[in-house]
Design an enzyme around this catalytic site. Structure first.
Site, PDB file in Angstrom:
ATOM      1  N   LYS A 126     -43.791  21.170  81.835  1.00  0.00           N
ATOM      2  CA  LYS A 126     -43.898  22.071  80.677  1.00  0.00           C
ATOM      3  C   LYS A 126     -42.571  22.235  79.938  1.00  0.00           C
ATOM      4  O   LYS A 126     -42.550  22.272  78.719  1.00  0.00           O
ATOM      5  CB  LYS A 126     -44.396  23.453  81.127  1.00  0.00           C
ATOM      6  CG  LYS A 126     -45.832  23.452  81.596  1.00  0.00           C
ATOM      7  CD  LYS A 126     -46.261  24.810  82.090  1.00  0.00           C
ATOM      8  CE  LYS A 126     -45.651  25.201  83.404  1.00  0.00           C
ATOM      9  NZ  LYS A 126     -46.050  24.438  84.578  1.00  0.00           N
TER      10      LYS A 126
ATOM     11  N   HIS B 289     -38.448  25.218  84.858  1.00  0.00           N
ATOM     12  CA  HIS B 289     -38.753  24.340  83.734  1.00  0.00           C
ATOM     13  C   HIS B 289     -37.547  23.441  83.446  1.00  0.00           C
ATOM     14  O   HIS B 289     -36.490  23.921  83.048  1.00  0.00           O
ATOM     15  CB  HIS B 289     -39.147  25.181  82.509  1.00  0.00           C
ATOM     16  CG  HIS B 289     -40.450  25.906  82.711  1.00  0.00           C
ATOM     17  ND1 HIS B 289     -40.980  26.791  81.820  1.00  0.00           N
ATOM     18  CD2 HIS B 289     -41.345  25.840  83.737  1.00  0.00           C
ATOM     19  CE1 HIS B 289     -42.143  27.244  82.289  1.00  0.00           C
ATOM     20  NE2 HIS B 289     -42.370  26.683  83.447  1.00  0.00           N
TER      21      HIS B 289
END
Ligand code: IMP
Length: 421
Positions: free
Chosen positions: A16, A41
């Site tokens: 992501k 992330h």
């Protein structure tokens, strides 16, 4: 003006961070709506790699406003470290980061309770990231949590002491040994540090930005199959990771949601315990782990690996109302002679494409369709047409099965290694 959402359709770690970073130039605002420093992330650009845990992935774009919404749980110690690291790139965090006054605070004792509960569960543990996520959300739901706004209130110390005294009782009942003095100085220091940042009512702020025509991207963490309601309970995280979570975690009305970007890896991974029908506990799984560098961005734990699972993917697409699919890590499958895709389950002789109530049912047998593999370095490819024919056959099948177009294919960790279809 509307809000777009980007989220993971599997068990997290779908890539992501990179996708948000690629999408950010089109947006004015990136907002996290749930989870906390359990997320990792990863973003790569200019030859460097950064891992963000709580800060939204738009932070490295100078024009972008980054919001930590009310649905997020924030560990001040962790956030301070993250801010200091991100600042080494020269970004102005003070200017671009807004923290919700309603986001709940992870206390040092939440982390200790997380560790104590997991140790107490022994072999039945969830395999949490030990970041204090579950105890913090438990206090939120139990109406006894501390919020970021409390850090700047005169009652902070008394609220903190009450929470800690409850946690101490719990820790003692679990016979857990700890020394709070090892953790509290860093916590107090971080609390003071955070006071210089913009602690605001983010629901008013984000709705104001929307009404001004600003483009907002809501950034999910973890993945749909870890959702507290729809994931493989109890092997889940403690928040709503689905599109609905963006409404409650930011204060955005449902009709403001426009596009939903759903990210899936070309195969599956999972960290921690819990059901994983297509898991490959064999040489194939080892190879996927090695080629995909499948080790947790937050904890460094080796990820479990397996083939793409269409019943879970379809379920995730349904729950989230996905409009655009993004496939990541397609390059990792390069070199496999055959690539398998699970399109249904056989559960005790009944074939189904739906997920059963008990995902731990040992009779669940994934049924696979095999595809010829592909070779070569996909990372250098810039156009969809240039991808190997066998790859396109595989992708066509996936699209046809899930009935949502794949609009972007990521073929490497760098921003540049992205094909728009
Ligand atoms: P917790 O969120 O730390 O309580 O962990 C609950 C479960 O979710 C464990 O299986 C974790 O490994 C998993 N998990 C939590 N955050 C992430 C993530 O960002 N990526 C992948 N798995 C995660």
């Amino acid at each position: 003006m509307k809000v777009d959402v980007v989220l993971g359709l599997q068990w997290g770690d779908e890539g992501k961070g990179k996708i948000v970073d690629v999408l950010t130039p089109k947006y004015d605002v990136v907002a996290r709506f749930q989870g906390g420093p359990n997320a990792g992330h990863s973003l790569e650009f200019g030859g460097n790699k950064y891992v963000l845990n709580t800060i939204p992935s738009g932070i490295f774009h100078e024009h972008c406003i980054n919001i930590i919404g009310n649905g997020v749980v924030v560990d001040p110690v962790q956030l301070k470290k993250e801010i200091e690291k991100a600042e080494t790139t020269g970004v102005d965090i003070r200017k671009n980061l807004y923290i919700s006054e309603k986001a709940h605070v992870i206390l040092p004792t939440h982390r200790l309770v997380d560790a104590a509960s997991e140790a107490y569960k022994g072999v039945h543990k969830v395999g949490s990231t030990l970041r204090g996520i579950s105890p913090t959300y438990q206090d939120k739901i139990g109406r006894s949590g501390l919020r970021i706004g409390d850090l700047i209130s005169p009652n902070f110390k008394s609220k903190y002491d009450t929470a800690v005294s409850n946690h101490k009782k719990l820790l003692d009942s679990l016979n857990y040994e700890y020394n709070l003095a090892d953790h509290e100085p860093a916590f107090y220091e971080a609390v003071e540090y955070l006071k210089q940042f913009k602690i605001v009512n983010t629901e008013y702020y984000v709705n104001h930005l929307i009404s001004q025509g600003k483009k907002v991207l809501a950034e999910g963490a973890q993945g749909t199959l870890l959702d507290i309601d729809f994931g493989s309970y109890p092997f889940v995280t403690s928040s709503n990771t689905i599109t609905g979570g963006a409404c409650s975690g930011l204060g955005i009305a449902p009709q403001k949601i426009n596009k939903v970007y759903g990210i899936f890896k070309a195969y599956c991974t999972r960290v921690g315990n819990g059901p994983f029908p297509t898991e490959q506990e064999n040489e194939t799984g080892e190879l996927l782990r090695k080629l995909g560098h499948e080790f947790g961005a937050t904890t460094g734990r080796p990820r479990r690996t397996g083939w793409l699972d269409l019943p879970t993917l379809k379920y995730a697409i349904m729950l989230n109302g996905v409009t655009d699919l993004i496939c990541t890590k397609s390059d990792v499958l390069s070199g496999f002679e055959t690539v398998e895709v699970c399109d249904s389950y056989d559960i005790g002789g009944t074939v189904t494409t739906e997920l059963p109530f008990n995902m731990m049912d040992e009779r669940i047998k994934p049924l696979y369709k095999s595809f010829a593999g592909w070779t070569g370095n996909l990372s250098a490819i810039k156009q969809y047409a240039e991808l190997p024919e066998t790859f396109k056959t595989y992708m066509d099948y996936v699209e046809q099965q899930i009935q949502v177009p794949v609009s972007m294919i990521s073929v490497g960790p760098d921003r540049e290694e992205t094909i728009i279809k």
